[in-house]
Enzyme design. Structure first.
Site, PDB file in Angstrom:
ATOM      1  N   TRP A 182      43.449  43.031  34.869  1.00 18.40           N
ATOM      2  CA  TRP A 182      43.227  41.607  34.612  1.00 18.40           C
ATOM      3  C   TRP A 182      43.122  41.436  33.104  1.00 18.40           C
ATOM      4  O   TRP A 182      42.458  42.226  32.430  1.00 18.40           O
ATOM      5  CB  TRP A 182      41.947  41.090  35.282  1.00 18.40           C
ATOM      6  CG  TRP A 182      41.643  39.706  34.814  1.00 18.40           C
ATOM      7  CD1 TRP A 182      42.239  38.559  35.228  1.00 18.40           C
ATOM      8  CD2 TRP A 182      40.731  39.331  33.765  1.00 18.40           C
ATOM      9  NE1 TRP A 182      41.758  37.491  34.512  1.00 18.40           N
ATOM     10  CE2 TRP A 182      40.839  37.932  33.615  1.00 18.40           C
ATOM     11  CE3 TRP A 182      39.849  40.038  32.938  1.00 18.40           C
ATOM     12  CZ2 TRP A 182      40.087  37.229  32.670  1.00 18.40           C
ATOM     13  CZ3 TRP A 182      39.109  39.344  32.000  1.00 18.40           C
ATOM     14  CH2 TRP A 182      39.225  37.938  31.880  1.00 18.40           C
ATOM     15  N   GLU A 223      45.822  41.060  38.785  1.00 19.37           N
ATOM     16  CA  GLU A 223      44.937  39.951  39.162  1.00 19.37           C
ATOM     17  C   GLU A 223      45.235  38.694  38.351  1.00 19.37           C
ATOM     18  O   GLU A 223      45.149  38.697  37.129  1.00 19.37           O
ATOM     19  CB  GLU A 223      43.470  40.368  38.944  1.00 19.37           C
ATOM     20  CG  GLU A 223      42.467  39.281  39.306  1.00 19.37           C
ATOM     21  CD  GLU A 223      41.022  39.721  39.103  1.00 19.37           C
ATOM     22  OE1 GLU A 223      40.795  40.798  38.507  1.00 19.37           O
ATOM     23  OE2 GLU A 223      40.118  38.988  39.539  1.00 19.37           O
ATOM     24  N   LYS A 225      44.635  34.486  37.396  1.00 14.22           N
ATOM     25  CA  LYS A 225      43.500  33.592  37.197  1.00 14.22           C
ATOM     26  C   LYS A 225      44.025  32.211  36.851  1.00 14.22           C
ATOM     27  O   LYS A 225      45.100  32.081  36.261  1.00 14.22           O
ATOM     28  CB  LYS A 225      42.619  34.143  36.061  1.00 14.22           C
ATOM     29  CG  LYS A 225      41.271  33.468  35.927  1.00 14.22           C
ATOM     30  CD  LYS A 225      40.326  34.317  35.071  1.00 14.22           C
ATOM     31  CE  LYS A 225      39.015  33.599  34.830  1.00 14.22           C
ATOM     32  NZ  LYS A 225      38.025  34.468  34.189  1.00 14.22           N
ATOM     33  N   ASP A 256      41.238  36.868  43.787  1.00 12.94           N
ATOM     34  CA  ASP A 256      39.825  36.641  43.479  1.00 12.94           C
ATOM     35  C   ASP A 256      39.455  35.233  43.952  1.00 12.94           C
ATOM     36  O   ASP A 256      40.127  34.267  43.587  1.00 12.94           O
ATOM     37  CB  ASP A 256      39.614  36.791  41.964  1.00 12.94           C
ATOM     38  CG  ASP A 256      38.160  36.678  41.540  1.00 12.94           C
ATOM     39  OD1 ASP A 256      37.507  35.691  41.920  1.00 12.94           O
ATOM     40  OD2 ASP A 256      37.683  37.562  40.794  1.00 12.94           O
ATOM     41  N   HIS A 259      39.450  32.433  41.393  1.00 14.66           N
ATOM     42  CA  HIS A 259      40.558  32.314  40.450  1.00 14.66           C
ATOM     43  C   HIS A 259      41.632  31.317  40.860  1.00 14.66           C
ATOM     44  O   HIS A 259      42.784  31.408  40.443  1.00 14.66           O
ATOM     45  CB  HIS A 259      41.185  33.682  40.194  1.00 14.66           C
ATOM     46  CG  HIS A 259      40.323  34.550  39.328  1.00 14.66           C
ATOM     47  ND1 HIS A 259      40.769  35.710  38.743  1.00 14.66           N
ATOM     48  CD2 HIS A 259      39.034  34.414  38.950  1.00 14.66           C
ATOM     49  CE1 HIS A 259      39.790  36.258  38.047  1.00 14.66           C
ATOM     50  NE2 HIS A 259      38.729  35.499  38.164  1.00 14.66           N
ATOM     51  N   HIS A 283      38.903  40.333  45.592  1.00 13.13           N
ATOM     52  CA  HIS A 283      37.710  40.194  44.765  1.00 13.13           C
ATOM     53  C   HIS A 283      36.922  39.042  45.366  1.00 13.13           C
ATOM     54  O   HIS A 283      37.128  37.883  45.007  1.00 13.13           O
ATOM     55  CB  HIS A 283      38.073  39.886  43.314  1.00 13.13           C
ATOM     56  CG  HIS A 283      38.308  41.108  42.494  1.00 13.13           C
ATOM     57  ND1 HIS A 283      38.455  41.077  41.121  1.00 13.13           N
ATOM     58  CD2 HIS A 283      38.382  42.413  42.846  1.00 13.13           C
ATOM     59  CE1 HIS A 283      38.639  42.310  40.684  1.00 13.13           C
ATOM     60  NE2 HIS A 283      38.604  43.134  41.699  1.00 13.13           N
ATOM     61  N   ASP A 291      34.971  28.944  38.156  1.00 13.19           N
ATOM     62  CA  ASP A 291      34.943  30.395  38.412  1.00 13.19           C
ATOM     63  C   ASP A 291      33.611  30.966  37.937  1.00 13.19           C
ATOM     64  O   ASP A 291      33.545  31.729  36.988  1.00 13.19           O
ATOM     65  CB  ASP A 291      36.119  31.045  37.674  1.00 13.19           C
ATOM     66  CG  ASP A 291      36.149  32.543  37.873  1.00 13.19           C
ATOM     67  OD1 ASP A 291      35.741  33.014  38.945  1.00 13.19           O
ATOM     68  OD2 ASP A 291      36.587  33.253  36.938  1.00 13.19           O
ATOM     69  N   ASP A 293      31.356  32.924  39.402  1.00 11.58           N
ATOM     70  CA  ASP A 293      30.927  34.259  39.808  1.00 11.58           C
ATOM     71  C   ASP A 293      29.520  34.298  40.384  1.00 11.58           C
ATOM     72  O   ASP A 293      28.733  35.191  40.087  1.00 11.58           O
ATOM     73  CB  ASP A 293      31.083  35.259  38.654  1.00 11.58           C
ATOM     74  CG  ASP A 293      32.540  35.608  38.405  1.00 11.58           C
ATOM     75  OD1 ASP A 293      33.181  36.144  39.313  1.00 11.58           O
ATOM     76  OD2 ASP A 293      33.053  35.322  37.301  1.00 11.58           O
ATOM     77  N   ASP A 323      33.484  40.586  43.186  1.00 10.85           N
ATOM     78  CA  ASP A 323      33.484  40.263  41.761  1.00 10.85           C
ATOM     79  C   ASP A 323      32.554  39.086  41.510  1.00 10.85           C
ATOM     80  O   ASP A 323      32.952  37.934  41.655  1.00 10.85           O
ATOM     81  CB  ASP A 323      34.910  39.953  41.271  1.00 10.85           C
ATOM     82  CG  ASP A 323      34.967  39.877  39.746  1.00 10.85           C
ATOM     83  OD1 ASP A 323      33.904  40.036  39.107  1.00 10.85           O
ATOM     84  OD2 ASP A 323      36.062  39.660  39.204  1.00 10.85           O
TER      85      ASP A 323
END
Ligand SMILES: [Mn+2]
Length: 415
Positions: A182, A223, A225, A256, A259, A283, A291, A293, A323
């Site tokens: 990434w 990955e 995004k 993800d 993402h 993820h 995003d 997390d 993630d």
């Protein structure tokens, strides 16, 4: 035991075998992200912290680990309270350099010996990631797409080095390592040229992946995004870019949860992407409006992902990873809550009467399909989960936190 027997019988009435579900769940490892433990600081320098890359760790909970030994000790506590198999997902910035001035373009596996020893003793496989952030040569947010050839070269060499490290981890631990690329590269404001950076990224990736390694020991993932802080208007490695790259080059596609656009979820992507790429790396995360997390919880988008994978028997082609990073709560509890939630989503999917749902659909009885989908939601899933925890010699819900609190009081508070 008595309550599990009741649950078993209720599921059995619907043709669901709870024993088979418990056995299946015990074979699916989830790769736990090391970076939840220290707010993505890494171990390259004393007092290192997350810099750039469009990432932001928030919170300042007590007891942040100050070195690799403390991080591994915290991980041990988390792993103790996660039922069933786990892997550990390591970022390159968790190298323990012991005073060496080697830079990321020349990293070798010996910088991770202590991680490999830790994993080996615990019979845990390692996954790996090149780190394209928190470094002076990534200070302007550009790495594999940098217009300066020398900087691009540095990051290409970092990617190449990380693949070889992953291969060696796979060899030493007897378990294939997934190495995920990434990069943060993008633009805060509207770019004039979206094409040239993408051409550079494609060429850089071709070089990163140019060496043929043992596919039993290591596999490559990419990955995408949608945006990051400082790359709001344009991200070079978009979904379309990496989806195309992964299909063309038969790489693992990393999806993800955070993402994509905030209303876009991963579940519907699984069956589509697996028609064209060899495997998907998940993820699992929880973006709250962006995003962000946040820690994974047992919410509908996560449950839907698990259903898609279990229903078609696709677990062999899925790499389950997490993630998220949250320093506003106890970091060890965050690991435990997020990983347990991901496993609970899988168990719920394993407890679905999938054959019956598909049969109803095939006979176009959508009324009964909807009724059955709703009925499943009221069954005592929690009792089957408790049985899983018991069989895996792990504390059940409501009991593990006391242990984490004791560690917080005795160890974290003293740091
Ligand atoms: Mn991710």
């Amino acid at each position: 035991m008595k309550s599990y027997e009741i649950a078993k019988s209720l599921y059995s009435d619907l043709g669901v075998d709870t024993e088979a579900a418990l056995d299946a769940l015990a074979t699916i490892p989830i790769s736990v992200q090391c970076w939840q433990g220290d707010d993505v600081a890494g171990l390259e320098r004393v007092g290192a912290k997350l810099e750039g890359g469009g990432l932001a760790a928030t919170g300042n909970y007590l007891g942040k680990p100050r070195n690799g030994d403390e991080l591994r000790a915290d991980l041990d506590v988390a792993v103790e309270h996660i039922p069933g198999p786990v892997r550990l997902n390591l970022h390159a910035c968790y190298a323990e350099k012991n005073g060496s001035d080697v830079d990321r373009d020349a990293y070798t596996v010996d910088l991770y010996d202590r991680w490999i020893d830790w994993a080996s003793v615990r019979k845990i496989g390692l996954d790996f990631n090149p780190s394209y952030f928190s470094h002076p040569l990534a200070a302007d947010g550009l790495t594999l797409t940098h217009p300066e050839e020398s900087i691009r070269r540095f990051w290409i060499n970092h990617g190449k080095a990380c693949r070889k490290i992953g291969e060696e981890m796979g060899r030493r631990l007897g378990s294939r390592s997934t190495v995920n690329v990434w990069i943060p590269d993008g633009s805060k404001d509207t770019p004039a040229d979206r094409l040239t950076p993408r051409e550079r990224l494609s060429a850089s990736l071709d070089e990163v992946f140019s060496e043929t390694l043992d596919s039993n020991l290591v596999e490559d993932a990419v990955e995408c995004k949608l945006f990051g802080i400082g790359s709001e208007s344009y991200v070079v490695g978009s979904h379309e870019f990496y989806y195309g790259y992964a299909i063309k080059n038969q790489k693992v596609l990393c999806l993800d949860s955070g993402h994509f656009h905030p209303t876009e979820t991963l579940a519907d992507k699984i069956s589509s992407t697996l028609m064209y790429v060899p495997a998907v790396l998940l993820h699992l995360s929880r973006g709250v409006r962006w995003d962000s997390d946040h820690v994974v919880i047992l919410e509908d988008p996560t449950k839907a992902v698990a259903e898609e994978i279990i229903r078609y028997g696709l677990t062999d082609r899925i790499r389950f990873g997490l993630d998220f990073f949250d320093a506003s709560i106890n970091r060890i509890a965050a690991w435990v809550i997020g990983t347990r939630a991901a496993k609970q989503a899988l168990l719920l999917a394993l407890l679905q009467p999938n054959e019956e749902l598909c049969r109803l659909e095939a006979t176009r009885d959508f009324t009964a399909r909807l009724a059955l989908q709703e009925r499943m939601k009221t069954l005592p899933f929690g009792l089957v989960w408790e049985e899983f925890c018991n069989r895996q010699s792990t504390l059940t819900e409501g009991r593990w936190l006391t242990e984490v609190r004791a560690y917080e009081r005795d160890v974290l508070a003293a740091r």
